[in-house]
Each structure stands twice: as structure tokens, then as C-alpha cells.
Write an enzyme that holds these catalytic residues in place. Structure first.
Site, PDB file in Angstrom:
ATOM      1  N   GLY A  27      23.571  91.983  28.231  1.00  0.00           N
ATOM      2  CA  GLY A  27      22.629  92.571  28.146  1.00  0.00           C
ATOM      3  C   GLY A  27      22.732  94.328  27.924  1.00  0.00           C
ATOM      4  O   GLY A  27      22.074  94.719  28.395  1.00  0.00           O
ATOM      5  N   TYR A  68      11.153  84.463  38.277  1.00  0.00           N
ATOM      6  CA  TYR A  68      11.795  85.707  38.241  1.00  0.00           C
ATOM      7  C   TYR A  68      12.591  85.721  39.746  1.00  0.00           C
ATOM      8  O   TYR A  68      13.707  86.009  39.963  1.00  0.00           O
ATOM      9  CB  TYR A  68      11.184  87.111  38.055  1.00  0.00           C
ATOM     10  CG  TYR A  68      12.012  88.193  37.622  1.00  0.00           C
ATOM     11  CD1 TYR A  68      12.968  88.586  36.563  1.00  0.00           C
ATOM     12  CD2 TYR A  68      11.993  89.242  38.499  1.00  0.00           C
ATOM     13  CE1 TYR A  68      13.637  89.603  36.474  1.00  0.00           C
ATOM     14  CE2 TYR A  68      12.944  90.355  38.351  1.00  0.00           C
ATOM     15  CZ  TYR A  68      13.591  90.337  37.437  1.00  0.00           C
ATOM     16  OH  TYR A  68      14.183  91.578  37.148  1.00  0.00           O
ATOM     17  N   ASP A 116      23.351  84.031  23.898  1.00  0.00           N
ATOM     18  CA  ASP A 116      22.630  84.167  24.939  1.00  0.00           C
ATOM     19  C   ASP A 116      23.190  83.603  26.209  1.00  0.00           C
ATOM     20  O   ASP A 116      24.118  82.359  26.080  1.00  0.00           O
ATOM     21  CB  ASP A 116      21.514  82.982  24.466  1.00  0.00           C
ATOM     22  CG  ASP A 116      20.585  82.254  25.635  1.00  0.00           C
ATOM     23  OD1 ASP A 116      20.826  82.798  26.924  1.00  0.00           O
ATOM     24  OD2 ASP A 116      19.964  81.397  25.487  1.00  0.00           O
ATOM     25  N   SER A 130      23.126  96.312  25.411  1.00  0.00           N
ATOM     26  CA  SER A 130      22.575  97.048  24.469  1.00  0.00           C
ATOM     27  C   SER A 130      21.537  97.925  24.633  1.00  0.00           C
ATOM     28  O   SER A 130      20.966  98.848  23.825  1.00  0.00           O
ATOM     29  CB  SER A 130      22.061  96.154  23.188  1.00  0.00           C
ATOM     30  OG  SER A 130      20.945  95.290  23.352  1.00  0.00           O
TER      31      SER A 130
END
Lengths: 254, 254
Positions: free
Chosen positions: A14, A158, A65, A16
């Protein structure tokens, strides 16, 4: 404090956008080459690569992913070809949950969030830790969240995901210490990112983070750079006796 | 007159070990019991007979809690037979030894996903299925049987620890969400307990053949018993814990 990561290569999932981009740049600024993983935004990944390259470091972007093991295998195989080895893995890729109570949450959402954060971190550790064992030092940093301590309502997917991810980190720390691998957790509170913005729009009905600065610790909302600074420290010589630990970067909380 | 007269409890994995002790203890306190089992119908039938001998009602239900469809079927059948479920005990689990206690870096995705599904996803599915009807009851109780592994994070237990950590995250989130509806959510965390799973663990980790070899070295001079855990569950569901929710009780002899 001088943080020198020259001669090392980091894989940032992740990487970017948001916190991940700041981490990628901070590690590059300290001298590391950086592989940037992204899922859906090639333009932003290419931007991150360009910024790292402009710092004089090697960089490349890998689409995949992290929740999908095959995808992780493919990415790491290519990245190991390109970089030779990685001594730093930052498990940063994450997705937010949608803010529903447990009873109202789509089970597929729960599985997806757990898959990304927990299974994803294990996939990447499985693929990159073995080659770290033969290097002078290895570092795995998991980007968790204050949610893994506060367990607020309407955030079960989460909360479950971050708790599981931290459990992996503390276990891995004990398992790999003898190989010179350090495993630590950085737990941000609210950070000014796209994800943070969406969260605040949904929960506090604000349009700009600037509305929150005055009420935030130290008079400002936490920035991605604040998280990246903690990650760079943990990967450095300054933290050579630190493993199995958690640094909460939230300005001391509310 | 018992503390739990008129209440119905669903105990997952209620046919053996800790689950069996919980089923019997809640029945002794006056509750009717829906006993879930996975693979051993004879053991389930035997516990049901013991519950009935206490003058309480018992039914047995085959289901794999790792499967969403099984959980839906289980909840539906229990509600059909008993009319309501006041108490849900998420006890069903798989030991880390059952998947070979891999290092985090060595574990393939499959065993990890299996443990997560059984310990964290299953309780999630059952809470979704049973909490709505609990809201209309005078009181609801959910007790998660976790493990000290969710605090100790010992090496080679990462898959199990991560699953239990996620389960606890679910508990503490749900506790906040459902308090306004009179639902209590608590966690009981056993240490080593004399069960088939416990024996498999110490055979693997300490090379002993009988729990009796360990008694002298254990707290209070004995290995923990399933009844020790059942006592804590009964306390959480009873009138003495009317103001207790969102809590964790470790039953490990310290």
C-alpha cells in the site's frame, strides 16, 4: 539522530498513497531502495516511484492484492528478481470498514478486511522473512491502528483485523529474533489521508481536516510523515535492541 | 432456584472439554442448553443426557462454526426449538497443535484461514444471528472463550493467537454496541486446561504423556480443570455481574 538505511531494500505494501507513500519516501530518504505495492491506483504508484527515483534510489511498483496469496507470490517473485533481496517489509496496505454495528455488517466485508490486514501480513511475512534470515538484519513493521486498543463500536471488521495483525507481529518477533529480524508495530490514530478524511466526513460531519486542527494534540491533525518517522526509526541502528514493541503515534490521544 | 432459571444457553463446541463443563454448569444453574458439536455426536448425546438428568432441557446440533451457512442453520434450529437464546457461549475452537504449530513465516494460508474462521468468523456469524432477538430479552449474555495466547503471543502459536486476538476484538466492540440493549459481552481466557486439546498441546510442547506429570509444577499444584472455566462463565452470565461488560477474566492460576 541520523537514520542510515543505505544498502537496504524495503517492500512497502500500500505504498502508493497516504501513510504508505510517506513511509516509502522516508525509507528512500534514509538511503533504502523501495518496492512499492499498490492495488488500484497505478498513477499514484508511478508518482511514488518517480519521487523515490528523484531521491537517487531505486524504485519499482508492483500491482497486487495482499489478501490474495497468489498475488503476493507473483509480486515478491518479481520484486526479488528486480531488487535481489529485501531486508525491510512494511505491512501497511489496509482498507477501512464501513462503520456498521456487528449485527448489521455484511460478513463478506468482515472477511475482506481481515483477509487484507491479517492474512495479507502473514502472506508477505511468509514470502519475505525466510530470505531476511541470512541478511545482517531484517525488519518487519506492521502499521496497525489505535483501533486495536480502543475497540470502538461500529468498527468490528477493522478492530478484528488490526488485533489479529498485531498478534502476528508479537508472535513473529519472538520466532525470528534469533535470526536478527526485528518485528514492531506502529499504531497511528487519526491521520490526514484519504482514509482519514473519509472517516471524519462520515463520523464528524466535517469537510476539511483543518476544522480539527485546533482540537487535536499539538494543535494539528497527525500527518503521514509522523508515522513514517516512527517506521524509519524502528528500522534503523537506533532501534537495534527494539523488537516486539508498539509505538502509538497519536499525539497522546484525546 | 438457580441463577439462570428460565434462560436458554447455546454453547458451541459444547460436547467436550471446556464446552461440556460450561453446558453442565449453566444447566446446574437452571438454564436449558442448546449443545453444538462438530464431529462427535456420541459425546454430544452424552452431555445432553447429563443436562436432562439435572432436570433441564437439552438439544444437540451438528454444525461447523467456521461455516457461515452452518451458523445460520444452528441459530435457526436453536431458536425454533427453544423459542429464544439468552446466552451465547462461543467456545468451539481448534488447537494450534492441530495445524502443527507452524512459525508465522512458515505457515501456509490454509491452516491460518481455518483457525481464523473457527475462532473469529464463527462467533461473528452467531452474534449476528442471535443478538437481534437478545435485544428484546430482559438480559442477554455473550461469553467468548479466548486464551492466554491472545496476551502471551508465544512463538509457533501465531495462527491461533491472531485468531483469538480477533475474537477478543469482536467481543470488546460488540460490548459497546449492545450495552444499550441490555446485552453483556465478556471474555474468559483460560491457560492450560485438562482437555483433549490441552493434552495434545503439552504432548507436543513438553513431551509429557499425562497431565498428572505437570500438576506439581502448575499454579495451586494442579492443572486447570474445565470446571474452573465454567465457573467464570457462570459468574459472567449471573446476577452478580449485572454491571459487568466488556471485560476479560483470565483463568490460569496466575
Amino acid at each position: 539522530m541520523t537514520i542510515d538505511l543505505s544498502g537496504r531494500a524495503a517492500f512497502v505494501t500500500g505504498g502508493s498513497r497516504g501513510i504508505g507513500r510517506a513511509i516509502a519516501l522516508a525509507l528512500a530518504s534514509a538511503g533504502a531502495d523501495v518496492a512499492v505495492n499498490y492495488t488500484r491506483h497505478p498513477d499514484e504508484a508511478n508518482e511514488a516511484v518517480a519521487e523515490i527515483t528523484a531521491l537517487g534510489r531505486k524504485a519499482a511498483a508492483y500491482q497486487g492484492d495482499v489478501g490474495d496469496f497468489e498475488s503476493c507470490s507473483r509480486m515478491t517473485e518479481q520484486a526479488l528478481k528486480d531488487f535481489g533481496a529485501f531486508s525491510i517489509l512494511v505491512n501497511n496496505a489496509g482498507i477501512a470498514s464501513r462503520g456498521n454495528a456487528v449485527v448489521d455488517t455484511d460478513p463478506e466485508e468482515m472477511r475482506r478486511v481481515v483477509r487484507t490486514h491479517v492474512f495479507g501480513s502473514q502472506h508477505m511475512s511468509h514470502l519475505l522473512v525466510p530470505q531476511m534470515r541470512t541478511q545482517p538484519r531484517g525488519d518487519v513493521v506492521m502499521i496497525s491502528s489505535g483501533a486495536a486498543q480502543s475497540f470502538g463500536g461500529r468498527g468490528a471488521p477493522y478492530n478484528m483485523a488490526k488485533a489479529g495483525m498485531e498478534a502476528l507481529a508479537y508472535t513473529l518477533a519472538k520466532e525470528e529474533r534469533e535470526h536478527g529480524i526485528h518485528v514492531n508495530v506502529v499504531a497511528p490514530g487519526l491521520v490526514e489521508t484519504d482514509m482519514g478524511n473519509r472517516l471524519m466526513r462520515a463520523r464528524r460531519n466535517i469537510t476539511s481536516m483543518r476544522e480539527l486542527d485546533a482540537d487535536s494534540p499539538f494543535g494539528r491533525v497527525c500527518q503521514p510523515q509522523d508515522i513514517a518517522d516512527a517506521v524509519a526509526f524502528l528500522c534503523s541502528e537506533e532501534a537495534s535492541y527494539v523488537t516486539g514493541q508498539r509505538i502509538t503515534v497519536n499525539g497522546g490521544g484525546f | 432456584m438457580g441463577d439462570l432459571d428460565g434462560r436458554t444457553a447455546l454453547v458451541t463446541g459444547g460436547s467436550r472439554g471446556i464446552g461440556r463443563a460450561i453446558s453442565l454448569r449453566l444447566a446446574a444453574d437452571g438454564a436449558d442448553i442448546a449443545i453444538n458439536y462438530h464431529a462427535n455426536p456420541d459425546a454430544a448425546a452424552a452431555v445432553a443426557a447429563e443436562v436432562r438428568a439435572l432436570g433441564r432441557r437439552a438439544e444437540v446440533y451438528q454444525a461447523d462454526v467456521a461455516e457461515e451457512a452452518d451458523c445460520a442453520r444452528l441459530a435457526e434450529a436453536a431458536l425454533r426449538d427453544f423459542g429464544k437464546v439468552d446466552i451465547l457461549v462461543n467456545n468451539a475452537g481448534i488447537g494450534a497443535t492441530a495445524v502443527g504449530r507452524p512459525l508465522v513465516a512458515d505457515s501456509g494460508p490454509d491452516p491460518f484461514e481455518r483457525l481464523m474462521a473457527a475462532h473469529a468468523f464463527g462467533p461473528f456469524y452467531l452474534c449476528q444471528a442471535l443478538v437481534p432477538q437478545m435485544r428484546a430479552l430482559p438480559r442477554g449474555d455473550i461469553v467468548m472463550i479466548s486464551s492466554i495466547a491472545a496476551q502471551g503471543f508465544g512463538a509457533t502459536g501465531g495462527t491461533y493467537s491472531a485468531a483469538k486476538a480477533a475474537m477478543e476484538a469482536l467481543a470488546y466492540t460488540l460490548a459497546k454496541e449492545e450495552r444499550a440493549n441490555g446485552i453483556h459481552v465478556n471474555v474468559v481466557a483460560p491457560g492450560l486446561v485438562e482437555t483433549d486439546m490441552g493434552l495434545a498441546l503439552v504432548k507436543f510442547t513438553r513431551g509429557v504423556q499425562s497431565m498428572r506429570e505437570l500438576d506439581a509444577s502448575q499454579p495451586f499444584g494442579r492443572v486447570g480443570q474445565p470446571e474452573d472455566i465454567a465457573n467464570a462463565v457462570a459468574f459472567f452470565c449471573g446476577p452478580r455481574s449485572a454491571y459487568i461488560t466488556n471485560q476479560r477474566l483470565t483463568v490460569s492460576g496466575g
